[in-house]
Scaffold this active site. Structure first.
Site, mmCIF file in Angstrom:
data_model
loop_
_atom_site.group_PDB
_atom_site.id
_atom_site.type_symbol
_atom_site.label_atom_id
_atom_site.label_comp_id
_atom_site.label_asym_id
_atom_site.label_seq_id
_atom_site.Cartn_x
_atom_site.Cartn_y
_atom_site.Cartn_z
ATOM 1 N N HIS A 63 56.554 36.249 21.814
ATOM 2 C CA HIS A 63 57.662 37.129 21.421
ATOM 3 C C HIS A 63 57.086 38.164 20.450
ATOM 4 O O HIS A 63 56.939 37.894 19.259
ATOM 5 C CB HIS A 63 58.756 36.317 20.715
ATOM 6 C CG HIS A 63 59.360 35.238 21.569
ATOM 7 N ND1 HIS A 63 60.475 35.427 22.346
ATOM 8 C CD2 HIS A 63 58.980 33.945 21.775
ATOM 9 C CE1 HIS A 63 60.778 34.302 22.988
ATOM 10 N NE2 HIS A 63 59.870 33.387 22.660
ATOM 11 N N ASN A 95 63.604 38.759 25.026
ATOM 12 C CA ASN A 95 64.712 38.701 24.055
ATOM 13 C C ASN A 95 64.422 39.550 22.828
ATOM 14 O O ASN A 95 64.399 39.075 21.700
ATOM 15 C CB ASN A 95 65.005 37.244 23.656
ATOM 16 C CG ASN A 95 63.811 36.531 23.066
ATOM 17 O OD1 ASN A 95 62.669 36.774 23.447
ATOM 18 N ND2 ASN A 95 64.055 35.647 22.118
ATOM 19 N N LYS A 149 62.622 35.771 32.912
ATOM 20 C CA LYS A 149 62.950 34.679 31.996
ATOM 21 C C LYS A 149 64.447 34.446 31.962
ATOM 22 O O LYS A 149 65.229 35.384 31.856
ATOM 23 C CB LYS A 149 62.452 35.061 30.587
ATOM 24 C CG LYS A 149 62.854 34.095 29.462
ATOM 25 C CD LYS A 149 61.977 32.865 29.427
ATOM 26 C CE LYS A 149 62.372 31.857 28.359
ATOM 27 N NZ LYS A 149 61.808 32.091 27.047
ATOM 28 N N ASP A 308 54.218 30.204 22.341
ATOM 29 C CA ASP A 308 55.579 30.516 21.902
ATOM 30 C C ASP A 308 55.558 31.162 20.520
ATOM 31 O O ASP A 308 56.333 30.799 19.628
ATOM 32 C CB ASP A 308 56.490 29.280 21.931
ATOM 33 C CG ASP A 308 57.974 29.683 21.926
ATOM 34 O OD1 ASP A 308 58.268 30.894 21.904
ATOM 35 O OD2 ASP A 308 58.836 28.790 21.953
ATOM 36 N N HIS A 312 59.474 35.462 12.659
ATOM 37 C CA HIS A 312 60.665 35.914 11.927
ATOM 38 C C HIS A 312 60.208 36.199 10.504
ATOM 39 O O HIS A 312 59.128 35.747 10.100
ATOM 40 C CB HIS A 312 61.735 34.813 11.911
ATOM 41 C CG HIS A 312 62.241 34.463 13.281
ATOM 42 N ND1 HIS A 312 63.147 35.229 13.962
ATOM 43 C CD2 HIS A 312 61.940 33.422 14.109
ATOM 44 C CE1 HIS A 312 63.393 34.691 15.145
ATOM 45 N NE2 HIS A 312 62.663 33.591 15.263
HETATM 46 O O1 DOR Z 1 62.320 28.723 18.607
HETATM 47 C C1 DOR Z 1 62.481 29.646 19.407
HETATM 48 N N1 DOR Z 1 62.315 30.923 19.040
HETATM 49 N N2 DOR Z 1 62.837 29.349 20.666
HETATM 50 C C2 DOR Z 1 63.206 30.312 21.527
HETATM 51 O O2 DOR Z 1 63.572 30.002 22.628
HETATM 52 C C3 DOR Z 1 63.234 31.732 21.114
HETATM 53 C C4 DOR Z 1 62.304 31.961 20.015
HETATM 54 C C5 DOR Z 1 62.488 33.296 19.366
HETATM 55 O O3 DOR Z 1 62.533 34.310 20.075
HETATM 56 O O4 DOR Z 1 62.564 33.362 18.134
HETATM 57 ZN ZN ZN Z 2 59.906 31.428 23.384
#
Ligand code: DOR
Ligand code: ZN
Length: 430
Positions: A63, A95, A149, A308, A312
């Protein structure tokens, strides 16, 4: 003007030798027993000093954010994090804000991604009502699209596909264009049920609030649909032993699955130490789940390992449990953690390369990457497997300078990363 580089004394997964790079491609791999042919003038000779050389990681689950979330991460900082972690191809998740669910969002992302210094592709986001838009993108067979996705539950700025008939349509479209559908299989109605049952909203309860039942039921549903429709399915971040059992029963050439380093190596007990920095969806589970996931890595049930990487801001992560977003950075830690674990568990580096490079290249049609062979792009990670080092999030290239792996000791430091034949010092990527 073309340029030639000789990488001397490389240690590969199964043998040793030299690599000759011409511009962005490998033109020769000479194993130790064979002498280097065509010994000619090289513009650069780098002595790799018997360090491990593997194909750069192709991370199918990243991401990157950027655009309206560039405070969390940008293509520049994600690229630097990738280089520091030996990742040479990023496949970015949809996303984002704006989301990659239509041509406008895709073009905004294409513009933002021009800042990348690693190779990249995008996953498109499938929602309950964007099938026509997806189809209008797919008909032109764009080379920068990897898969589609689907999120079956809310997690982070994403649209949910909860309706089974919509899922079915998405799977049929995937089949028509021979594209892979990636699914986050936690089911929203199940999560809503558990959210009501569990009154004590604490990070320690994250894995019962986002209950394993919700991942298991979602995985069961997508496996059934795939068996009926015959599309290609990629189940993201498997976290439970029950899902592995389900997949084993019906795995075939259309079904692929992914695991993350955190679901393999961490269990929920770490949350007492790291709090929301370990909040992730699906949640960290139990030691027994870790064990079954490792067995699935070894026996071939798992196809890929994805980081993954989900950055943030630290301010968001230190909010109270219910408000803190899920996810943490992974680009800089994945290969180091895996090298340490694979060595300790005596799993071959050949298997690691399959999971982090060869299989993702194959599944997502990434041509001429994922192997160290003639005519392949010179995308490589050079790793010191002897020297121990600590994971120090404050030193991350990512904007997200925290990790549940904080201060963990690893042996497997990425020291150089090559992208398109260009060498970067992975210990200081800028
Ligand atoms: O922990 C997660 N963070 N799971 C997800 O499916 C999305 C991801 C995010 O985009 O922050
Ligand atoms: Zn993810």
């Amino acid at each position: 003007m073309s340029s030639r580089t000789l990488l001397l004394n490389c240690r590969f997964a199964e043998n040793q030798g030299n690599i000759i790079i011409k511009d962005d491609k490998i033109i020769e791999v000479c194993l130790k027993e064979n002498k280097t042919r065509n010994v000619i003038d090289f513009d650069q000779i780098i002595d790799i000093e018997n360090k491990l050389v593997i194909p750069g990681m192709i991370d199918a689950h990243v991401h990157v954010r950027d655009m309206l979330q560039s405070n969390k991460e940008s293509w520049e900082t994600a690229s630097s994090a990738a280089i520091a972690g030996g990742v040479t191809t990023i496949i970015d998740m949809p996303n984002t804000i704006p989301p990659t669910t239509n041509i406008k969002g895709l073009n905004a992302k294409r513009e933002a991604a021009k800042k990348a210094i690693v190779n990249y592709k995008f996953h498109l986001g499938a929602t309950e009502n964007n099938l026509h838009e997806l189809e209008s993108i797919l008909v032109s067979k764009p080379s920068d699209i990897a898969g589609r996705k689907v999120f079956m539950a809310g997690s982070s700025s994403n649209e949910v596909v909860a309706d089974e008939s919509k899922l079915r349509e998405i799977f049929k479209l995937a089949k028509k264009y021979n594209k892979v559908v990636l699914v986050h299989t936690e089911m929203q109605n199940c999560l809503d049920k558990w959210q009501k049952i569990i009154k004590d909203k604490t990070i320690q309860n994250h894995d019962i609030i986002r209950n394993r039942e919700c991942s298991i039921n979602g995985t069961k549903l997508v496996l059934n649909l795939t068996n009926e429709i015959g599309n290609k399915l990629y189940i993201c971040h498997i976290s439970t032993k029950e899902e592995i059992e389900l997949i084993k029963k019906c795995k075939n050439k259309n079904i692929f699955c992914e695991v993350t380093p955190h679901h393999l190596t961490l269990d929920k007990s770490i949350l007492n130490l790291v709090g929301n920095f370990g909040k992730v969806n699906p949640p960290l589970r139990t030691k027994e789940d870790n064990q079954v996931l490792w067995e699935a890595v070894i026996d071939g049930t798992i196809d890929c390992i994805g980081s993954d990487h989900a950055p943030h801001t630290i301010d968001e992560k230190i909010e109270d449990y219910s408000n803190a977003p899920s996810g943490f950075p992974g680009l800089e830690t994945t290969l180091s953690i895996l090298i340490k674990e694979f060595n300790e568990r005596k799993i071959s580096i050949k298997r690691l390369v399959e999971l982090t490079s060869e299989k993702p290249a194959e599944i997502f049609d990434i041509e001429n990457r994922g192997k160290i062979e003639e005519r392949y792009f010179a995308d490589l990670a050079v790793i010191d497997t002897e020297k121990g080092s600590l994971i120090v999030p404050a030193l991350f290239q990512s904007k997200a300078k925290y990790s549940p792996f904080d201060r963990m000791e690893v042996t497997g430091k990425v020291i150089m990363t090559f992208v398109y034949g260009k060498m970067y010092d992975a210990t200081c990527p800028k």
